[in-house]
Each structure stands twice: as C-alpha cells, then as structure tokens.
Motif scaffolding. Structure first.
Motif, mmCIF file in Angstrom:
data_model
loop_
_atom_site.group_PDB
_atom_site.id
_atom_site.type_symbol
_atom_site.label_atom_id
_atom_site.label_comp_id
_atom_site.label_asym_id
_atom_site.label_seq_id
_atom_site.Cartn_x
_atom_site.Cartn_y
_atom_site.Cartn_z
ATOM 1 N N UNK A 95 0.858 -1.184 0.000
ATOM 2 C CA UNK A 95 0.000 0.000 0.000
ATOM 3 C C UNK A 95 0.891 1.230 0.000
ATOM 4 N N UNK A 96 0.408 2.316 -0.590
ATOM 5 C CA UNK A 96 1.142 3.563 -0.405
ATOM 6 C C UNK A 96 0.225 4.763 -0.589
ATOM 7 N N UNK A 97 0.606 5.849 0.025
ATOM 8 C CA UNK A 97 -0.169 7.093 -0.080
ATOM 9 C C UNK A 97 0.798 8.255 -0.259
ATOM 10 N N UNK A 98 0.432 9.173 -1.143
ATOM 11 C CA UNK A 98 1.232 10.366 -1.413
ATOM 12 C C UNK A 98 0.876 11.480 -0.423
ATOM 13 N N UNK A 99 1.743 12.461 -0.261
ATOM 14 C CA UNK A 99 1.379 13.606 0.589
ATOM 15 C C UNK A 99 0.080 14.235 0.079
ATOM 16 N N UNK A 100 -0.831 14.504 0.971
ATOM 17 C CA UNK A 100 -2.063 15.192 0.605
ATOM 18 C C UNK A 100 -3.092 14.352 -0.129
ATOM 19 N N UNK A 101 -2.814 13.082 -0.308
ATOM 20 C CA UNK A 101 -3.731 12.237 -1.065
ATOM 21 C C UNK A 101 -4.748 11.562 -0.134
ATOM 22 N N UNK A 102 -5.987 11.455 -0.586
ATOM 23 C CA UNK A 102 -7.020 10.760 0.181
ATOM 24 C C UNK A 102 -7.251 9.389 -0.464
ATOM 25 N N UNK A 103 -6.844 8.334 0.234
ATOM 26 C CA UNK A 103 -6.985 6.978 -0.309
ATOM 27 C C UNK A 103 -7.962 6.190 0.544
ATOM 28 N N UNK A 104 -8.913 5.556 -0.112
ATOM 29 C CA UNK A 104 -9.849 4.688 0.601
ATOM 30 C C UNK A 104 -9.388 3.247 0.489
ATOM 31 N N UNK A 105 -9.360 2.557 1.625
ATOM 32 C CA UNK A 105 -9.072 1.121 1.653
ATOM 33 C C UNK A 105 -10.413 0.426 1.854
#
Ligand SMILES: Nc1ncnc2c1ncn2[C@@H]1O[C@H](COP(=O)(O)OP(=O)(O)O)[C@@H](O)[C@H]1O
Ligand SMILES: [Mg+2]
Length: 228
Positions: A28-38
């Motif tokens: 899994x990964x998320x960028x700065x400022x990104x909204x990710x739904x799992x």
C-alpha cells in the motif's frame, strides 16, 4: 520497492492472529495530501493494515516506510512520538475522552505536543468552527449527538497539524446524511491543509470521497500502482 513520491508505504505485510491470517502480503502507499480509501468486506484486514501503517501494531513481516524512515527500525518511544507529531486518528465511535469537554478533546493533541492551554484551545476552536461544531466547546462528549461527536473527533485529528490522518470507518455509526457531511468536511479540510488520509471503509459511498481507492481481498491491498 518504495513507490516514488509516497509519504507512507507498506510492502508485503503479513500478520497472523493465531491461525487467522489478517494480512497476507499487503502492499500500500499514499502520497502527501492524497485521500486513499481502503475498501473491503468485514474481516478482510483493513483495520489491521491501518494499525500497522500507524505503527500501533507490528506486522509479522514486511516493511513500512514513513517519510524515508522504516517504522520497524524505530524504538517504541520514537514511534509514539511520531504518532503524536505526524498522525491524526478518527475511529468509528469518536473515542473522545468523556471527562474532557469537546474543546479540551480537540486541544489534546496540541497539549501532548507541548502547546500551552490557551493557544491550544484557540487553535482547537478554529478547527471546531471549520467542522461546524464551535458552539459545542463547553459540552462533554456524552452531551452531543453522534454526528457532532464525530465532527469533534475530526477536528481533533486535524488540530495537531498532522501529515496523515487514519480514519477507520469514521461514519460507520452515523446515518447517511450525517455521514456524508462528516466525509465532506474531513476531506475538504484535509485537502486544503495538504494532509494525507488513509480511509478504511466497507461503504462505496464513503470511498467516493477519496482520490483513489484500493481493495483488500484476502489480506492483499491491490492497486499499489497509481493507475486506479
Ligand atoms: N487483536 C486481534 N486478535 C485476534 N484476531 C484479530 C485481531 N484483530 C483482528 N483479528 C482478526 O484478523 C482478521 C482481520 O481483522 P480486521 O483487520 O479487523 O478486519 P476489518 O477491519 O477488515 O474488518 C479477522 O479475521 C479478525 O478476526
Ligand atoms: Mg475494521
């Protein structure tokens, strides 16, 4: 191994409770400022993934990297300090401190980071205003509705100026109207402050507020790449 530009990433996480596999190679990964739904059904390892990413639970194997540092290489004290300074949390049932007023709850992350009471409560009230609950400052969590309590919880998650907010089924206990408003306010505030959000949910209408969603199946977070 670490997706380029990511703030927080996990690679091949495995976690077993007894004979129950909760995570079976999740990346899994998320960028700065990104909204990710799992997304994923109940029991598919979403909360376990979130707890691992936040450094609350240690995976059996796999790596988690936050801002270039591997969580497993940190001491417990360093991980706690990181949680206080860089992470905010919203859970399904607010988990506000019942003995504190709403404004004291929102000010808590700031107080834990050493901000003086007056300044902390001033900042807390600004966040409560944004979350449309500034009139509730003096009330205790037991005296406000579920939707109001969740807005207070979102204000608390944002008040400490985190880099990442972890939200586990944040609208799970709310009716759909309140749930949508909480999601709107959470994602608007996070986007305008460039805070990344890891949003765990089994509801597609909640995931609709994200920039991107990944689905956990059999403990695997797919869509590691930024194509979805
Ligand atoms: N602390 C724990 N002790 C034992 N089993 C657990 C624990 N936490 C999670 N599990 C098990 O791990 C699996 C994944 O749970 P969880 O991550 O909570 O899934 P989700 O959040 O998607 O519902 C489930 O089978 C659950 O029963
Ligand atoms: Mg869960």
């Amino acid at each position: 191994m670490i997706p380029e530009g990511s703030l927080l990433s996990a690679h091949d996480l495995r976690k077993t409770y007894g004979s129950t596999p909760a995570l079976d190679g999740a990346s899994f990964s998320v960028h700065p400022g990104e909204v990710v739904a799992v997304m994923g059904p109940s029991g598919s390892g979403k909360s376990t993934l979130l707890h691992c990413l936040a450094g609350i639970v240690n995976p059996d194997s796999g790596t988690i990297t936050y801002a270039g540092r591997e969580l497993s290489a940190m001491s417990d004290a360093e991980r706690s300090a990181l949680r206080r300074s860089d992470f905010g949390f919203v859970f399904q049932f607010g988990q506000l401190v019942p003995e504190l007023t709403c404004v004291e709850n929102v000010a808590l992350p700031l107080r834990l980071n050493g901000v003086k009471r007056k300044a902390a409560e001033r900042t807390a009230l600004e966040w409560m205003e944004r979350l449309e609950v500034d009139g509730l400052g003096g009330k205790r969590p037991g005296e406000v509705s579920g939707g109001q309590g969740q807005r207070v919880a979102v204000a608390r998650a944002l008040a400490g100026s985190p880099k990442v907010i972890f939200a586990d089924e944040p609208t799970g206990a709310l009716d759909s109207l309140n749930g949508e408003r909480v999601m709107e306010l959470l994602t608007e505030a996070a986007r305008s402050s460039h805070v990344a959000v890891v949003l765990v949910t089994h509801e597609a209408r909640v995931a609709a507020f994200s920039d991107r969603d990944v689905t956990v199946r059999d403990g695997r977070a797919h869509n590691l790449e930024y194509s979805a």
